[in-house]
Design an enzyme around this catalytic site. Structure first.
Site, mmCIF file in Angstrom:
data_model
loop_
_atom_site.group_PDB
_atom_site.id
_atom_site.type_symbol
_atom_site.label_atom_id
_atom_site.label_comp_id
_atom_site.label_asym_id
_atom_site.label_seq_id
_atom_site.Cartn_x
_atom_site.Cartn_y
_atom_site.Cartn_z
ATOM 1 N N THR A 60 60.297 18.236 -53.110
ATOM 2 C CA THR A 60 59.721 18.914 -51.947
ATOM 3 C C THR A 60 60.528 18.520 -50.713
ATOM 4 O OG1 THR A 60 57.577 18.674 -53.020
ATOM 5 C CG2 THR A 60 57.559 19.330 -50.688
ATOM 6 N N ALA A 116 60.159 10.874 -52.283
ATOM 7 C CA ALA A 116 59.913 10.832 -50.835
ATOM 8 C C ALA A 116 58.430 10.616 -50.538
ATOM 9 C CB ALA A 116 60.426 12.110 -50.175
ATOM 10 N N LYS A 168 46.103 3.164 -48.578
ATOM 11 C CA LYS A 168 47.077 2.428 -47.748
ATOM 12 C C LYS A 168 47.230 3.022 -46.346
ATOM 13 C CE LYS A 168 49.799 0.662 -51.612
ATOM 14 N NZ LYS A 168 51.116 0.455 -52.203
ATOM 15 N N SER A 191 46.678 -6.887 -60.030
ATOM 16 C CA SER A 191 46.679 -7.912 -58.977
ATOM 17 C C SER A 191 45.776 -9.106 -59.299
ATOM 18 C CB SER A 191 46.289 -7.291 -57.632
ATOM 19 O OG SER A 191 47.293 -6.392 -57.225
HETATM 20 P P1 ATR Z 1 53.906 7.113 -53.715
HETATM 21 O O1 ATR Z 1 53.099 7.084 -52.450
HETATM 22 O O2 ATR Z 1 53.549 6.052 -54.711
HETATM 23 O O3 ATR Z 1 55.360 7.144 -53.452
HETATM 24 P P2 ATR Z 1 53.569 9.986 -54.101
HETATM 25 O O4 ATR Z 1 53.380 10.196 -52.653
HETATM 26 O O5 ATR Z 1 52.650 10.679 -55.053
HETATM 27 O O6 ATR Z 1 53.463 8.455 -54.505
HETATM 28 O O7 ATR Z 1 55.095 10.359 -54.459
HETATM 29 C C1 ATR Z 1 55.520 10.615 -55.756
HETATM 30 C C2 ATR Z 1 56.988 11.026 -55.739
HETATM 31 O O8 ATR Z 1 57.358 11.410 -57.063
HETATM 32 C C3 ATR Z 1 57.277 12.215 -54.847
HETATM 33 O O9 ATR Z 1 58.579 12.098 -54.325
HETATM 34 C C4 ATR Z 1 57.208 13.388 -55.835
HETATM 35 O O10 ATR Z 1 57.935 14.537 -55.434
HETATM 36 P P3 ATR Z 1 57.228 15.651 -54.487
HETATM 37 O O11 ATR Z 1 57.202 15.069 -53.108
HETATM 38 O O12 ATR Z 1 58.099 16.840 -54.619
HETATM 39 O O13 ATR Z 1 55.850 15.844 -55.062
HETATM 40 C C5 ATR Z 1 57.861 12.749 -57.040
HETATM 41 N N1 ATR Z 1 57.487 13.456 -58.260
HETATM 42 C C6 ATR Z 1 56.331 13.324 -58.956
HETATM 43 N N2 ATR Z 1 56.337 14.156 -60.029
HETATM 44 C C7 ATR Z 1 57.514 14.832 -60.001
HETATM 45 C C8 ATR Z 1 58.133 15.832 -60.839
HETATM 46 N N3 ATR Z 1 57.521 16.292 -61.937
HETATM 47 N N4 ATR Z 1 59.365 16.276 -60.495
HETATM 48 C C9 ATR Z 1 60.001 15.813 -59.401
HETATM 49 N N5 ATR Z 1 59.465 14.873 -58.555
HETATM 50 C C10 ATR Z 1 58.254 14.389 -58.859
#
Ligand code: ATR
Length: 282
Positions: free
Chosen positions: A158, A133, A70, A22
């Site tokens: 999830t 999600a 946030k 930023s």
């Molecule tokens: P943000 O707020 O930036 O969206 P986050 O809340 O950490 O970040 O979300 C990361 C997303 O990537 C989630 O949807 C996560 O899935 P889960 O809710 O099941 O954790 C997904 N994600 C991260 N690593 C993953 C993996 N190895 N396989 C599948 N989904 C993954």
């Protein structure tokens, strides 16, 4: 309080914060507009957030907010409708002594699509598949509903997190497992990766894109690397693609305007500057 009486400084807060791009963007715009002022990084640990916000008006016109603050900042400022819809704030400004907040990630996502894939939302209403999600996915789902999406399918590892988004936003948002993806892609006009998969240092996102229609648009919020394996695969089979860097650049513009009074432009020159930084420090 008159804006001119406030310090001409803004910042980005997060924990950690040293990798935030930023300052590169905001200081480019300050120079471009010939404005006195500065924009800096401030590392704020969660335990220090309340005190930082209480003291913010004495030092800054406002701030950007990144991970992990946030949602906590949302609860501590006067949030507008967009921020209330996603319960997360990424931009704060001082108005009449009050801290106000909005969420410009949603605007950034949509502006990036508008520039990168003109016509993506017409002539018929978009049918969207969002992978992920988390907070990013929720904001994107909300923004796409505002733009008239006919359906928004949220696919997540999830299930409870996808369910929570579907419940919060209501029809036509639905929650799905990864094993439903094949079927969902057949009827999709916009595919969004809102997971961290495919980012440098994270596991790859490997899905079969062959069910996608040729006119579907594919976009990714990941921008390191600039062309993720998902975007490369989509491009190879002829789908239009939009990389995630534009979202970062466009989400920054409303904050600059609030703090410094001029609406900045997202230009090729700015993009080249940030791409060079990504290449130097991926
Ligand atoms: P943000 O707020 O930036 O969206 P986050 O809340 O950490 O970040 O979300 C990361 C997303 O990537 C989630 O949807 C996560 O899935 P889960 O809710 O099941 O954790 C997904 N994600 C991260 N690593 C993953 C993996 N190895 N396989 C599948 N989904 C993954």
């Amino acid at each position: 309080m008159n804006m001119m009486n406030l310090p001409s400084k803004a910042c980005v807060i997060g924990h950690p914060i040293k990798h935030s791009r930023s300052p590169l963007i905001q200081n480019f715009w300050l120079r471009e507009h010939g404005l006195q002022g500065s924009y800096e990084r401030v590392d704020v640990a969660p335990a220090e957030l309340a005190e930082f916000l209480a003291e913010l008006p004495a030092t800054f016109r406002g701030c950007n907010v990144t991970v992990p603050h946030k949602e906590a900042v949302f609860r501590r400022v006067v949030a507008d409708e967009t921020a209330r819809a996603v319960e997360a704030v990424n931009t704060v400004w001082v108005e009449n002594g009050l801290l106000r907040g909005t969420n410009t990630d949603i605007y950034g996502f949509l502006a990036n699509l508008d520039v990168g894939a003109p016509g993506w939302d017409g002539p018929s209403p978009p049918r969207v598949v969002i992978l992920g999600a988390g907070g990013a996915a929720r904001g994107i789902a909300y923004g796409l509903l505002q733009r008239g999406a006919e359906s928004v399918a949220v696919v997540n590892r999830t299930a409870s997190r996808a369910d929570a988004i579907a419940r919060a936003l209501g029809d036509p948002v639905s929650a799905h497992d990864w094993d439903e993806l094949d079927v969902l892609l057949h009827d999709c006009s916009l595919l969004v990766n809102a997971t961290s998969l495919g980012m440098t240092g994270q596991p790859p996102l490997s899905i079969d894109l062959s069910p996608l229609r040729p006119d579907a648009v594919v976009t990714d919020i990941v921008y390191v690397p600039l062309e993720t394996p998902l975007l490369a695969a989509a491009r190879k089979q002829g789908n239009r693609t939009v990389d995630g860097l534009g979202m970062l650049l466009h989400q920054a513009a409303p904050g600059f305007e609030k703090w410094f009074g001029a609406r900045p432009r997202v230009t090729d020159e700015l993009r080249r500057l940030v791409v060079a930084d990504i290449e130097a420090h991926p």
